[in-house]
Write a protein that holds these residues in place. Structure first.
Motif, PDB file in Angstrom:
ATOM      1  N   ASP A 157      10.563   9.553   4.006  1.00 42.12           N
ATOM      2  CA  ASP A 157      11.820  10.235   4.323  1.00 42.12           C
ATOM      3  C   ASP A 157      12.798   9.334   5.065  1.00 42.12           C
ATOM      4  O   ASP A 157      13.905   9.756   5.412  1.00 42.12           O
ATOM      5  CB  ASP A 157      11.554  11.507   5.128  1.00 42.12           C
ATOM      6  N   GLY A 158      12.406   8.083   5.333  1.00 46.09           N
ATOM      7  CA  GLY A 158      13.280   7.142   6.017  1.00 46.09           C
ATOM      8  C   GLY A 158      13.432   7.386   7.501  1.00 46.09           C
ATOM      9  O   GLY A 158      14.307   6.789   8.141  1.00 46.09           O
ATOM     10  N   MET A 159      12.599   8.213   8.088  1.00 46.29           N
ATOM     11  CA  MET A 159      12.728   8.545   9.514  1.00 46.29           C
ATOM     12  C   MET A 159      12.030   7.538  10.416  1.00 46.29           C
ATOM     13  O   MET A 159      12.404   7.384  11.581  1.00 46.29           O
ATOM     14  CB  MET A 159      12.162   9.946   9.776  1.00 46.29           C
ATOM     15  N   PHE A 160      11.014   6.848   9.911  1.00 44.43           N
ATOM     16  CA  PHE A 160      10.233   5.940  10.750  1.00 44.43           C
ATOM     17  C   PHE A 160      10.058   4.587  10.055  1.00 44.43           C
ATOM     18  O   PHE A 160       9.731   4.533   8.860  1.00 44.43           O
ATOM     19  CB  PHE A 160       8.840   6.512  11.056  1.00 44.43           C
ATOM     20  N   VAL A 161      10.255   3.532  10.811  1.00 40.86           N
ATOM     21  CA  VAL A 161       9.816   2.197  10.425  1.00 40.86           C
ATOM     22  C   VAL A 161       8.836   1.760  11.501  1.00 40.86           C
ATOM     23  O   VAL A 161       9.211   1.555  12.652  1.00 40.86           O
ATOM     24  CB  VAL A 161      10.981   1.190  10.334  1.00 40.86           C
ATOM     25  N   SER A 162       7.573   1.681  11.147  1.00 44.02           N
ATOM     26  CA  SER A 162       6.544   1.368  12.133  1.00 44.02           C
ATOM     27  C   SER A 162       5.886   0.046  11.811  1.00 44.02           C
ATOM     28  O   SER A 162       5.862  -0.406  10.663  1.00 44.02           O
ATOM     29  CB  SER A 162       5.483   2.477  12.175  1.00 44.02           C
ATOM     30  N   GLY A 163       5.346  -0.590  12.852  1.00 40.59           N
ATOM     31  CA  GLY A 163       4.718  -1.884  12.657  1.00 40.59           C
ATOM     32  C   GLY A 163       3.544  -2.091  13.574  1.00 40.59           C
ATOM     33  O   GLY A 163       3.428  -1.453  14.634  1.00 40.59           O
ATOM     34  N   GLN A 164       2.678  -2.969  13.154  1.00 42.49           N
ATOM     35  CA  GLN A 164       1.537  -3.374  13.980  1.00 42.49           C
ATOM     36  C   GLN A 164       1.391  -4.884  13.836  1.00 42.49           C
ATOM     37  O   GLN A 164       1.258  -5.407  12.734  1.00 42.49           O
ATOM     38  CB  GLN A 164       0.259  -2.669  13.536  1.00 42.49           C
ATOM     39  N   ASP A 165       1.475  -5.587  14.970  1.00 45.38           N
ATOM     40  CA  ASP A 165       1.278  -7.032  14.991  1.00 45.38           C
ATOM     41  C   ASP A 165      -0.083  -7.329  15.594  1.00 45.38           C
ATOM     42  O   ASP A 165      -0.404  -6.867  16.699  1.00 45.38           O
ATOM     43  CB  ASP A 165       2.374  -7.716  15.799  1.00 45.38           C
ATOM     44  N   ILE A 166      -0.871  -8.110  14.854  1.00 49.44           N
ATOM     45  CA  ILE A 166      -2.246  -8.401  15.248  1.00 49.44           C
ATOM     46  C   ILE A 166      -2.438  -9.915  15.219  1.00 49.44           C
ATOM     47  O   ILE A 166      -2.065 -10.580  14.249  1.00 49.44           O
ATOM     48  CB  ILE A 166      -3.258  -7.739  14.286  1.00 49.44           C
ATOM     49  N   VAL A 167      -3.006 -10.454  16.277  1.00 48.09           N
ATOM     50  CA  VAL A 167      -3.355 -11.870  16.311  1.00 48.09           C
ATOM     51  C   VAL A 167      -4.871 -11.977  16.186  1.00 48.09           C
ATOM     52  O   VAL A 167      -5.617 -11.342  16.945  1.00 48.09           O
ATOM     53  CB  VAL A 167      -2.859 -12.553  17.594  1.00 48.09           C
ATOM     54  N   LEU A 168      -5.317 -12.777  15.204  1.00 54.13           N
ATOM     55  CA  LEU A 168      -6.740 -12.919  14.914  1.00 54.13           C
ATOM     56  C   LEU A 168      -7.168 -14.373  15.073  1.00 54.13           C
ATOM     57  O   LEU A 168      -6.336 -15.292  15.068  1.00 54.13           O
ATOM     58  CB  LEU A 168      -7.029 -12.470  13.475  1.00 54.13           C
ATOM     59  N   THR A 169      -8.467 -14.577  15.198  1.00 51.18           N
ATOM     60  CA  THR A 169      -8.992 -15.934  15.222  1.00 51.18           C
ATOM     61  C   THR A 169      -8.911 -16.533  13.813  1.00 51.18           C
ATOM     62  O   THR A 169      -8.594 -15.835  12.851  1.00 51.18           O
ATOM     63  CB  THR A 169     -10.454 -15.953  15.696  1.00 51.18           C
ATOM     64  N   GLN A 170      -9.219 -17.813  13.705  1.00 51.73           N
ATOM     65  CA  GLN A 170      -9.136 -18.488  12.417  1.00 51.73           C
ATOM     66  C   GLN A 170     -10.013 -17.821  11.374  1.00 51.73           C
ATOM     67  O   GLN A 170      -9.674 -17.769  10.195  1.00 51.73           O
ATOM     68  CB  GLN A 170      -9.525 -19.962  12.585  1.00 51.73           C
TER      69      GLN A 170
ATOM     70  N   LEU B  86       0.832  -1.204   0.000  1.00 45.43           N
ATOM     71  CA  LEU B  86       0.000   0.000   0.000  1.00 45.43           C
ATOM     72  C   LEU B  86       0.868   1.255   0.000  1.00 45.43           C
ATOM     73  O   LEU B  86       1.262   1.754   1.056  1.00 45.43           O
ATOM     74  CB  LEU B  86      -0.922  -0.005   1.231  1.00 45.43           C
ATOM     75  N   PRO B  87       1.184   1.825  -1.167  1.00 47.51           N
ATOM     76  CA  PRO B  87       1.915   3.090  -1.199  1.00 47.51           C
ATOM     77  C   PRO B  87       0.981   4.264  -0.912  1.00 47.51           C
ATOM     78  O   PRO B  87      -0.212   4.232  -1.223  1.00 47.51           O
ATOM     79  CB  PRO B  87       2.445   3.146  -2.636  1.00 47.51           C
ATOM     80  N   SER B  88       1.523   5.293  -0.276  1.00 42.39           N
ATOM     81  CA  SER B  88       0.752   6.506  -0.015  1.00 42.39           C
ATOM     82  C   SER B  88       1.683   7.705  -0.146  1.00 42.39           C
ATOM     83  O   SER B  88       2.864   7.564  -0.449  1.00 42.39           O
ATOM     84  CB  SER B  88       0.121   6.468   1.386  1.00 42.39           C
ATOM     85  N   THR B  89       1.154   8.887   0.108  1.00 40.23           N
ATOM     86  CA  THR B  89       1.973  10.095  -0.029  1.00 40.23           C
ATOM     87  C   THR B  89       3.033  10.191   1.053  1.00 40.23           C
ATOM     88  O   THR B  89       4.057  10.850   0.869  1.00 40.23           O
ATOM     89  CB  THR B  89       1.077  11.340   0.034  1.00 40.23           C
ATOM     90  N   ASP B  90       2.817   9.539   2.206  1.00 40.03           N
ATOM     91  CA  ASP B  90       3.737   9.662   3.333  1.00 40.03           C
ATOM     92  C   ASP B  90       4.599   8.430   3.562  1.00 40.03           C
ATOM     93  O   ASP B  90       5.683   8.537   4.148  1.00 40.03           O
ATOM     94  CB  ASP B  90       2.959   9.945   4.626  1.00 40.03           C
ATOM     95  N   GLU B  91       4.130   7.253   3.116  1.00 42.63           N
ATOM     96  CA  GLU B  91       4.841   6.025   3.445  1.00 42.63           C
ATOM     97  C   GLU B  91       4.461   4.915   2.464  1.00 42.63           C
ATOM     98  O   GLU B  91       3.506   5.045   1.691  1.00 42.63           O
ATOM     99  CB  GLU B  91       4.506   5.569   4.878  1.00 42.63           C
ATOM    100  N   VAL B  92       5.216   3.843   2.539  1.00 39.31           N
ATOM    101  CA  VAL B  92       4.884   2.603   1.833  1.00 39.31           C
ATOM    102  C   VAL B  92       4.749   1.520   2.887  1.00 39.31           C
ATOM    103  O   VAL B  92       5.609   1.382   3.762  1.00 39.31           O
ATOM    104  CB  VAL B  92       5.968   2.214   0.806  1.00 39.31           C
ATOM    105  N   SER B  93       3.669   0.767   2.814  1.00 40.53           N
ATOM    106  CA  SER B  93       3.437  -0.257   3.821  1.00 40.53           C
ATOM    107  C   SER B  93       3.151  -1.598   3.163  1.00 40.53           C
ATOM    108  O   SER B  93       2.691  -1.671   2.025  1.00 40.53           O
ATOM    109  CB  SER B  93       2.275   0.130   4.739  1.00 40.53           C
ATOM    110  N   VAL B  94       3.449  -2.665   3.911  1.00 42.95           N
ATOM    111  CA  VAL B  94       3.135  -4.030   3.508  1.00 42.95           C
ATOM    112  C   VAL B  94       2.228  -4.619   4.581  1.00 42.95           C
ATOM    113  O   VAL B  94       2.534  -4.568   5.770  1.00 42.95           O
ATOM    114  CB  VAL B  94       4.403  -4.886   3.361  1.00 42.95           C
ATOM    115  N   ASP B  95       1.111  -5.168   4.163  1.00 45.21           N
ATOM    116  CA  ASP B  95       0.125  -5.775   5.067  1.00 45.21           C
ATOM    117  C   ASP B  95       0.066  -7.262   4.727  1.00 45.21           C
ATOM    118  O   ASP B  95      -0.295  -7.640   3.609  1.00 45.21           O
ATOM    119  CB  ASP B  95      -1.246  -5.118   4.860  1.00 45.21           C
ATOM    120  N   ALA B  96       0.456  -8.121   5.682  1.00 49.20           N
ATOM    121  CA  ALA B  96       0.524  -9.557   5.410  1.00 49.20           C
ATOM    122  C   ALA B  96      -0.117 -10.350   6.541  1.00 49.20           C
ATOM    123  O   ALA B  96      -0.055  -9.951   7.716  1.00 49.20           O
ATOM    124  CB  ALA B  96       1.976  -9.989   5.227  1.00 49.20           C
TER     125      ALA B  96
END
Length: 573
Positions: free
Chosen positions: A468-481, A436-446
């Motif tokens: 700008d390479g200043m932030f590498v952010s993440g979100q880890d989510i655990v979901l049901t089946q 998902l590219p955007s104006t502020d960042e590029v993200s990968v959702d897997a």
């Protein structure tokens, strides 16, 4: 903690053991002492051309070989005047590397009469001791590499030799090629079978013989390349190291074919052209490859040589969908992420349980890493134990549940530590990925399903890099089946690890922040927004440097309390 094998895992294990037993029985039938005549036949009269060995040679190592010192896979052996083929103490992996003869390149680099005489003595010794088709010397992959080495370094051995040695050399080489032709169908699927096809193609174009051998060898090689080289240039095993190995052999093969005034086939050229960009894809800022799924230490000099053959150059691709990897880059930050499911089981012997793990570098320095890879095949029992730790989810910068891996391996009792590689029985079958590219960042959702069979849970990771390479952010989510929210009564524990490179110095500055200092003076701040973090010890594994101490950032909690965890690396200066 060891994962409990499910019924389906046990069925897969039984099928694997039956298939291995059938292959071993078939090989015995084909090459038992009563059928040795199948390896007899006309001897190729001459060598037509010697292919180039583009791997790096070190003339100073020739002096070690003169003195009887042989070092392979971290094991140095002093033969003390005895034949290296008589040594009993070293692990089998050492013997395998010895019988492959890749070390001839060091003798050739010395370029003197002594090295030529030494090379002939070693080859004579091998021929004398290994007439019977048995043991590690006649392993099909080992034999394929030896045939390639003997052909590539034939000028070293044949220059100035007498006719008797020439005949013995050609007789043995012809016999080994004939053995590979008979064994090609039985070779393990994946890289070993492709190496056999490459060795036979080398022999077909380098040795005088019938034109049917050339046609059949090209046809076999084309078939394996079509099966194993993916549309994006990765290898079907998902092991980045396979790309380096294959290009180091296919590029000289292409030149050998051209030197014989033959046009290389479209399938060979296409495979090379697809693989070359993947060399740049897997490189972090310091030039090393991301350590995923069998990739250990990067042979930097060889990679540099291979890149010199890349006429296109340019920036690396960012999305290797077929291989199951994603690349994010901005400013001097590079992030590589494993977003692939298990490959076919027949080719996943080097796979790690590191789905959704990532590695990160800034400039010439690595920050977040996986723990690495050690050769498990034919290693000592202690090396096997460490190698299996390196393949666990806990050895990767990703999330685990109850300290269990997202893939399940055969237990040591089913894969003997002295000779076998633990096979993956089950793991992530489906990984859903979006970029998902955007104006502020590029993200990968897997999202992967590696924990569904054990816990009925899925792991989702969203990884983003600011433009700008200043932030590498993440979100880890655990979901049901069914991808619903985990209920508050779920008592399973999660662990999220970020293994830091050994050159990184980390200091915990608060309950939820860690300061990271690099040798260059660059500093980063790690922050977890909703769960406390801990700084703990870890290790990284290397065939060259051994086991090195390092630090890791660990986020741990109860899933019923925290099924969503937000974190970020922020560049300070």
């Amino acid at each position: 903690m060891s994962a409990i094998l499910t019924v389906s895992d046990r069925v897969r294990l039984a099928r694997y053991l039956i298939s291995q037993g059938a292959l071993n029985s078939l090989r015995w039938v084909r090459f038992n002492p009563f059928l040795r005549w199948r390896l007899a036949g006309p001897v190729s009269p001459e060598l037509l051309i010697a292919p180039q060995d583009i791997t790096t040679a070190d003339a100073t190592r020739a002096n070690d070989i003169y003195a009887g010192y042989f070092s392979f896979n971290g094991h140095m052996v002093n033969c003390s005047g005895s034949s290296p083929f008589d040594m009993q103490g070293p692990p089998l992996i050492w013997h395998c590397r010895l019988h492959e003869f890749g070390w001839l390149k060091h003798l050739r680099a010395a370029e003197n009469a002594v090295s030529r005489a030494q090379a002939r003595l070693f080859v004579e010794d091998w021929i004398r001791q290994n007439s019977a088709v048995r043991g590690i010397a006649w392993d099909v992959e080992c034999t394929a590499k030896r045939v390639i080495a003997w052909l590539s370094h034939s000028p070293l051995m044949l220059e100035g030799c007498d006719h008797a040695f020439y005949r013995r050399f050609m007789r043995s080489l012809t016999r080994q090629v004939r053995y590979l032709r008979l064994s090609a169908r039985d070779a393990p699927q994946g890289l070993p079978r492709l190496l056999v096809a490459i060795a036979l193609a080398y022999a077909a174009f380098c040795m005088a013989g019938p034109s049917t051998f050339v046609r059949n060898s090209v046809r076999r090689l084309d078939r394996e390349l079509q099966l194993q080289i993916l549309p994006d240039g990765g290898h079907v095993s998902r092991n980045p190291a396979a790309i380096i190995t294959l290009l180091s052999l296919l590029l000289p093969l292409r030149q050998t074919i051209i030197a014989r005034d033959v046009a290389p086939g479209e399938i060979l050229i296409g495979a090379i052209n697809r693989m070359m960009p993947m060399l740049r894809f897997f490189r972090l800022g310091d030039g090393s490859f991301g350590r995923f799924n069998g990739m250990g230490d990067t042979p930097g000099d060889l990679v540099a040589t291979l890149l010199a053959y890349d006429d296109a150059g340019g920036s690396p691709v960012l999305n290797a969908t077929h291989s199951g990897y994603q690349r994010l880059s901005a400013d001097d930050i590079v992030v590589l992420m494993d977003t692939g499911a298990l490959p076919p089981r027949a080719v996943c012997s080097q796979m790690h349980a590191g789905c959704l793990s990532f590695e990160m570098s800034t400039g010439l320095e690595r920050i977040v890493v996986n723990c690495g890879h050690l050769d498990e095949y034919l290693a000592s029992n202690e090396a096997v134990r460490l190698a299996r730790i390196a393949r666990s989810t806990a050895a990767h910068s990703t999330l685990s549940i109850n300290e269990q891996s997202s893939a399940r391996f055969t237990a040591p009792r089913w894969s003997r530590p002295s000779s076998s590689v633990a096979q993956i029985l089950s793991g992530p079958q489906k990984v859903v990925v979006s970029r998902l590219p955007s104006t502020d960042e590029v993200s990968v959702d897997a999202l992967h399903d590696g924990y569904v069979s054990a816990f009925g849970l899925k792991h989702r990771r969203i990884l983003a890099l600011s433009n700008d390479g200043m932030f590498v952010s993440g979100q880890d989510i655990v979901l049901t089946q069914r991808e619903g929210q985990v209920g508050p009564d779920n008592d399973n524990m999660f662990q999220i690890r970020f293994h830091l490179h050994p050159n990184v110095a980390a200091t915990q500055s608060s309950a939820r922040t860690v300061e990271i200092a690099l040798k260059s003076g660059k500093r980063f701040l790690f922050n977890c927004m909703n769960v406390d973090v801990a700084l703990d010890d870890t290790v990284t594994f290397s065939q060259i440097y051994g086991t090195q101490r390092a630090q890791q950032i660990v986020i741990e909690g109860r899933l019923g309390d925290h099924s969503v965890v937000d974190w970020a690396f922020q560049r300070l200066y």
